[in-house]
Write a protein that holds these residues in place. Structure first.
Motif, PDB file in Angstrom:
ATOM      1  N   THR A   3     -52.645   6.904 -23.965  1.00 59.18           N
ATOM      2  CA  THR A   3     -52.827   8.144 -23.324  1.00 59.18           C
ATOM      3  C   THR A   3     -52.764   9.330 -24.525  1.00 59.18           C
ATOM      4  OG1 THR A   3     -51.872   7.288 -21.454  1.00 59.18           O
ATOM      5  CG2 THR A   3     -52.363   9.661 -21.441  1.00 59.18           C
ATOM      6  N   GLN A   4     -51.724   9.179 -25.202  1.00 55.26           N
ATOM      7  CA  GLN A   4     -51.293  10.121 -26.363  1.00 55.26           C
ATOM      8  C   GLN A   4     -52.597  10.189 -27.402  1.00 55.26           C
ATOM      9  OE1 GLN A   4     -48.819  12.146 -27.354  1.00 55.26           O
ATOM     10  NE2 GLN A   4     -47.432  11.708 -25.546  1.00 55.26           N
ATOM     11  N   PHE A   7     -55.709  11.598 -25.762  1.00 51.35           N
ATOM     12  CA  PHE A   7     -55.319  12.970 -25.455  1.00 51.35           C
ATOM     13  C   PHE A   7     -55.730  13.594 -26.965  1.00 51.35           C
ATOM     14  CE2 PHE A   7     -52.724  16.727 -26.210  1.00 51.35           C
ATOM     15  CZ  PHE A   7     -53.047  17.589 -25.127  1.00 51.35           C
ATOM     16  N   ALA A  41     -63.370  18.590 -22.280  1.00 53.48           N
ATOM     17  CA  ALA A  41     -62.526  19.052 -21.242  1.00 53.48           C
ATOM     18  C   ALA A  41     -62.262  18.380 -19.872  1.00 53.48           C
ATOM     19  CB  ALA A  41     -62.757  20.521 -20.872  1.00 53.48           C
ATOM     20  N   LEU A  44     -59.963  15.391 -20.706  1.00 59.90           N
ATOM     21  CA  LEU A  44     -58.779  15.643 -20.519  1.00 59.90           C
ATOM     22  C   LEU A  44     -58.117  16.051 -19.232  1.00 59.90           C
ATOM     23  CD1 LEU A  44     -58.538  18.486 -23.341  1.00 59.90           C
ATOM     24  CD2 LEU A  44     -57.465  16.523 -23.574  1.00 59.90           C
ATOM     25  N   PHE A  45     -58.988  16.381 -18.095  1.00 62.30           N
ATOM     26  CA  PHE A  45     -58.946  16.467 -16.874  1.00 62.30           C
ATOM     27  C   PHE A  45     -58.504  15.179 -16.360  1.00 62.30           C
ATOM     28  CE2 PHE A  45     -61.132  20.909 -15.532  1.00 62.30           C
ATOM     29  CZ  PHE A  45     -60.034  21.368 -16.507  1.00 62.30           C
ATOM     30  N   ILE A  47     -57.226  12.593 -17.908  1.00 62.65           N
ATOM     31  CA  ILE A  47     -55.931  12.317 -18.273  1.00 62.65           C
ATOM     32  C   ILE A  47     -54.691  13.019 -17.411  1.00 62.65           C
ATOM     33  CG2 ILE A  47     -54.296  12.356 -20.227  1.00 62.65           C
ATOM     34  CD1 ILE A  47     -56.645  12.289 -22.144  1.00 62.65           C
ATOM     35  N   ALA A  48     -55.065  14.243 -16.951  1.00 62.74           N
ATOM     36  CA  ALA A  48     -54.363  15.001 -16.145  1.00 62.74           C
ATOM     37  C   ALA A  48     -54.426  14.442 -14.714  1.00 62.74           C
ATOM     38  CB  ALA A  48     -54.598  16.409 -16.286  1.00 62.74           C
ATOM     39  N   GLY A  49     -55.124  13.503 -14.437  1.00 63.12           N
ATOM     40  CA  GLY A  49     -55.070  13.088 -13.118  1.00 63.12           C
ATOM     41  C   GLY A  49     -55.810  13.997 -12.193  1.00 63.12           C
ATOM     42  N   ALA A  50     -56.852  14.699 -12.665  1.00 68.20           N
ATOM     43  CA  ALA A  50     -57.747  15.562 -11.811  1.00 68.20           C
ATOM     44  C   ALA A  50     -59.260  14.944 -11.879  1.00 68.20           C
ATOM     45  CB  ALA A  50     -57.725  16.885 -12.058  1.00 68.20           C
ATOM     46  N   LEU A  53     -61.757  17.038 -10.096  1.00 68.30           N
ATOM     47  CA  LEU A  53     -62.346  18.103 -10.959  1.00 68.30           C
ATOM     48  C   LEU A  53     -63.199  17.965 -12.288  1.00 68.30           C
ATOM     49  CD1 LEU A  53     -59.525  20.925 -10.830  1.00 68.30           C
ATOM     50  CD2 LEU A  53     -61.626  20.878  -9.543  1.00 68.30           C
ATOM     51  N   ASN A 132     -56.683  12.138  -5.609  1.00 69.10           N
ATOM     52  CA  ASN A 132     -56.549  13.236  -6.132  1.00 69.10           C
ATOM     53  C   ASN A 132     -57.459  14.251  -4.978  1.00 69.10           C
ATOM     54  OD1 ASN A 132     -56.720  15.614  -7.531  1.00 69.10           O
ATOM     55  ND2 ASN A 132     -58.486  14.837  -8.791  1.00 69.10           N
TER      56      ASN A 132
ATOM     57  N   MET B   1     -49.188  15.723 -17.082  1.00 68.62           N
ATOM     58  CA  MET B   1     -50.173  15.197 -17.627  1.00 68.62           C
ATOM     59  C   MET B   1     -49.746  13.700 -18.193  1.00 68.62           C
ATOM     60  SD  MET B   1     -52.151  17.701 -19.912  1.00 68.62           S
ATOM     61  CE  MET B   1     -54.160  17.358 -20.187  1.00 68.62           C
ATOM     62  N   VAL B   4     -48.613  12.731 -21.779  1.00 66.87           N
ATOM     63  CA  VAL B   4     -48.661  13.882 -22.495  1.00 66.87           C
ATOM     64  C   VAL B   4     -47.757  14.737 -22.153  1.00 66.87           C
ATOM     65  CG1 VAL B   4     -50.253  15.396 -23.610  1.00 66.87           C
ATOM     66  CG2 VAL B   4     -51.175  13.054 -22.848  1.00 66.87           C
ATOM     67  N   ASN B  42     -62.610  27.932 -19.846  1.00 71.28           N
ATOM     68  CA  ASN B  42     -62.252  26.916 -19.894  1.00 71.28           C
ATOM     69  C   ASN B  42     -60.728  26.284 -20.198  1.00 71.28           C
ATOM     70  OD1 ASN B  42     -62.913  24.133 -19.508  1.00 71.28           O
ATOM     71  ND2 ASN B  42     -64.259  24.078 -21.203  1.00 71.28           N
ATOM     72  N   LEU B  46     -57.864  24.501 -18.114  1.00 70.64           N
ATOM     73  CA  LEU B  46     -57.105  23.646 -18.702  1.00 70.64           C
ATOM     74  C   LEU B  46     -55.634  23.803 -18.544  1.00 70.64           C
ATOM     75  CD1 LEU B  46     -57.866  20.951 -20.191  1.00 70.64           C
ATOM     76  CD2 LEU B  46     -57.564  22.076 -22.357  1.00 70.64           C
ATOM     77  N   VAL B  49     -54.805  23.079 -14.907  1.00 69.10           N
ATOM     78  CA  VAL B  49     -54.598  21.925 -14.547  1.00 69.10           C
ATOM     79  C   VAL B  49     -53.408  21.082 -15.031  1.00 69.10           C
ATOM     80  CG1 VAL B  49     -55.901  19.413 -14.715  1.00 69.10           C
ATOM     81  CG2 VAL B  49     -57.097  21.550 -14.063  1.00 69.10           C
ATOM     82  N   ALA B  53     -50.287  19.439 -13.179  1.00 69.67           N
ATOM     83  CA  ALA B  53     -50.222  18.001 -13.553  1.00 69.67           C
ATOM     84  C   ALA B  53     -48.698  17.843 -13.774  1.00 69.67           C
ATOM     85  CB  ALA B  53     -50.886  17.353 -14.290  1.00 69.67           C
ATOM     86  N   GLN B  61     -55.298  22.662  -9.563  1.00 72.01           N
ATOM     87  CA  GLN B  61     -56.677  22.371  -9.553  1.00 72.01           C
ATOM     88  C   GLN B  61     -57.565  23.356  -8.697  1.00 72.01           C
ATOM     89  OE1 GLN B  61     -56.816  18.046  -8.702  1.00 72.01           O
ATOM     90  NE2 GLN B  61     -55.087  17.501 -10.033  1.00 72.01           N
ATOM     91  N   PHE B  64     -58.074  26.067 -10.587  1.00 67.98           N
ATOM     92  CA  PHE B  64     -59.379  25.804 -11.321  1.00 67.98           C
ATOM     93  C   PHE B  64     -60.557  25.988 -10.617  1.00 67.98           C
ATOM     94  CE2 PHE B  64     -62.526  22.938 -13.195  1.00 67.98           C
ATOM     95  CZ  PHE B  64     -62.613  23.545 -14.629  1.00 67.98           C
TER      96      PHE B  64
END
Lengths: 234, 102
Positions: A3-4, A7, A41, A44-45, A47-50, A53, A132, B1, B4, B42, B46, B49, B53, B61, B64
């Motif tokens: 994940t790192q 990211f 982006a 990245l969302f 990864i954030a679990g969204a 979105l 989600n 996240m 992360v 954007n 970010l 979000v 998270a 969210q 967003f």
């Protein structure tokens, strides 16, 4: 660990494409780098679990906003020689302000401590939401319903504004004028007459437009009528 | 996240926001300024979000979604204004448009 790595990959590509958006010479290239930034982006969302979105970002931003940008950029006749004129002149000021703002944001974020009992505060919790999208839906339609409605109002106002701004009223365009249509009366355009037995319309002057009315009101186009008025016969 | 740290995501958002602001200030073409504003929006999304998270909540969210709506509204009206300006002026340079007359 993976994940790192993902990211940082997305973050580096996002920053690089944002730099290219700002510094590209050709606006079409700039829009394409903007699309790349949006895709990163969205990653990245994810990864954030969204997940929802991320899909919305791809659909709404890439599918609507960036394509709208592309349409406008290709419609405009961009003069490339003029694009870079002010770049050297404003670069020190712009870069300095951006750097100062970034340092301020980084300092405030690094000095930011979260209170340990903040989870006990009464904020919007979603009980037992599995996915989600489900959690988002339960929040939107309960706690944030007025915000959601305000979003719709903002979009409505923006739609009306964009239509009003770009609506061109060409004089040659054929349009329906409802007020003129309602103001028409039969006496403006029609004249009732009775033909005698054995007479034809050609003997009475044939089909012709009424005199006088049509010159005053050019919008209401009169129909062809049969003229048989006695003052015309002589 | 996830795995992360949220501080990294906030830092990334700060970098993006600074880049967008520098773009608005440096570029003189209105289309590039609008695109830099998109980058800034954007970045805020970010940050929202990532902050949401951090606590496993969907509130960020929702924010967003609001940012997305505002970005769409801003871009439609802004591009309509650019189209109007293009028909009335020879250039889209924002330095030229400093007089309040048509």
């Amino acid at each position: 660990m993976i994940t790192q790595i993902v990211f940082w990959f997305f973050a580096v590509v996002l920053i690089g494409s944002a730099v290219m958006v700002v510094s590209a010479r050709n606006p079409v290239h700039s829009v394409l780098f903007l699309i790349l930034a949006f895709f990163n982006a969205a990653g990245l969302f994810l990864i954030a679990g969204a997940e929802f979105l991320a899909m919305i970002l791809v659909i709404a931003y890439v599918g609507a906003v960036a394509v709208l940008f592309l349409f406008v950029v290709m419609m405009l006749d961009v003069n490339f020689s003029q694009l870079r004129e002010g770049l050297q002149r404003y670069f020190p000021v712009g870069a300095a302000v951006g750097l100062v703002l970034f340092v301020e944001l980084a300092l405030s974020a690094s000095a930011w401590r979260i209170a340990p009992n903040v989870r006990d505060l009464p904020h919007a919790r979603v009980p037992g939401a599995s996915s989600n999208t489900e959690a988002l839906g339960e929040l939107i339609y309960t706690h944030y319903v007025f915000l959601f409605q305000a979003c719709g109002l903002v979009l409505l106002v923006a739609m009306i504004g964009a239509i009003v701004l770009t609506l061109r009223d060409r004089p040659s365009a054929k349009r329906q004028d409802v007020a003129v249509q309602h103001a028409r009366v039969p006496a403006d355009t029609l004249q009732m007459m009775t033909l005698g037995l054995g007479e034809s319309t050609t003997g009475n002057g044939g089909f012709r437009r009424p005199i006088g009315k049509s010159a005053e009101k050019p919008v209401s186009r009169p129909a062809l009528v049969i003229e048989n008025s006695p003052d015309r016969e002589g | 996240m996830g795995a992360v740290a949220p501080a990294n995501a906030i830092l990334l958002a700060a970098i993006l926001f600074g880049l967008g602001l520098a773009g608005v200030l440096i570029r003189r073409n209105l289309i590039f300024m609008l695109m830099s504003i998109e980058v800034m929006l954007n970045a805020t999304g970010l940050a929202f979000v990532a902050g949401g998270a951090r606590w496993g909540q969907a509130d960020g969210q929702v924010m967003f979604l609001l940012v997305l709506t505002l970005a769409a509204a801003e871009i439609s009206v802004g591009l309509a204004l650019i189209l109007l300006l293009q028909t009335r002026r020879p250039t889209l340079d924002s330095d030229v448009g400093n007089r309040l007359k048509g």
